[in-house]
Scaffold this active site. Sequence first.
Site, short mmCIF file in Angstrom:
data_model
loop_
_atom_site.label_atom_id
_atom_site.label_comp_id
_atom_site.label_asym_id
_atom_site.label_seq_id
_atom_site.Cartn_x
_atom_site.Cartn_y
_atom_site.Cartn_z
N CYS A 1 7.64 4.41 59.89
CA CYS A 1 7.81 6.08 59.97
C CYS A 1 5.34 5.70 59.89
O CYS A 1 5.62 5.74 58.99
CB CYS A 1 8.08 6.95 59.13
SG CYS A 1 6.95 7.90 57.91
N CYS B 1 0.91 -1.22 -0.22
CA CYS B 1 -0.25 -0.09 0.35
C CYS B 1 0.77 1.04 0.01
O CYS B 1 1.92 1.68 0.89
CB CYS B 1 -0.85 0.37 0.96
SG CYS B 1 -2.04 1.72 1.69
#
Length: 441
Positions: free
Chosen positions: A191, A58
């Site tokens: 933490c 194509c």
Amino acid sequence: MVKAVTFAVFVVFYCLVAVTSALYGSNSDVIDLTSSNFNTKVIDSEDIWIVEFFAPWCGHCKSFAPEYSKAATALKGVVKVGAVDADQQKSLSGEYGVKGFPTVKIFGANKRSPQDYSGARTAQGLVDAAFRELRKNVDAKLGGKKFGGSSGGGKRNADPKDVVELTDSNFDETVMESEDMWLVEFYAPWCGHCKNLAPHWAEAATELKGKVKLGAVDATVHTILANKYGIQGFPTIKYFPAGAKDDAEEYDGGRTASDIINWALEKFAENAPPPEVKELTDGSILKNVCENSQLCIISVLPQLLDCQSECRNNYISILKKLGEKYKRNQWGWLWTEALSQEELEDSLGMGGFGYPAMAVMNVRKMKYSPLRGPFSYDGINEFLRALAVGRGSSLPIKGANLPKIKEVKPWDGKDGELPPEEDIDLSDVVLDDEPSEHEEL
């Protein structure tokens, strides 16, 4: 004889492979898709995919290939870009109703129902469509659930495994040498704030999977990294931009999943290429650009005989600069020549004000706002800034429908020229005798 047949088959096979790879070689960022890998790579993935169905013979496909490859490289790490050789994969192309080449489809949230891409066959057009789909998908996810909350944070299907564990030994290879955008959390196991952030961090990692990578570094163990980036408190989040990473930036957003996702998408928008300012030459351009944008900025520029190429390019340059300035908004930008789309001008009330003129259209609401001030960088900037924050008046689009657009030839970039004057031959024309002084003229 058998050897000759075998050799002939090999030659045919080699030629087919050579023709196919001529479009997208082994070094291309375009991913080769086949019937055997399509479901696992595309349908079952969480990524957005742009997929081209092509045929090696194509001509349009060959012309499109460089732009498609360019888009694949630009979208690497953000949206996946693949290609299907429809000649070789007939069942796959038949499944998706491919009848012409190239056909491009976007596989977004609903992978079983892809959208046809009908925009410009340019890298910029593909990138714009990819970012619109990305924004749409994430907005839909955000709108369908609550983020944060007081009872425990993230969403139920967040997968902590989507947070990449980073160490002193893998950090450079995984983060610094990657093309991806990263958010990295430096944490300490003891933490409390880090523990509260963890479900939100995992939720954001799952939501942003395939777009932005999220990692985590235990700063108490991997002290080389912690020292390098000056970590003094926990959690600390650093941002590492896509592409070349000279250094980290501070994350300054909130600590919920929603905050993290929105902050990351803002960074995406900042790094996105500016939108293309497209000439309005047919109805598909108006539909594609305006229906996929929150707002659509339409400019009507003077005819070439009134404003030659230098003049017109100056106006287009202004529009491009403003497109760069407002690219986070992901608006569409179009221009057309005066009187070439009279129905459009009439629908948006631009007739009678002179040229250049501008109107901003909201297709979802079928309303528009005309530019009343000067068509200059400052004048348009003030106009758009007011619209961006919800100020300014709007009017209903005439007929409450998108106007019909005539198909016109795109501008060739040259100056306008007056039509040549015709030479009039009076040799065969018989003129009456001149009237006497007593005859009436």
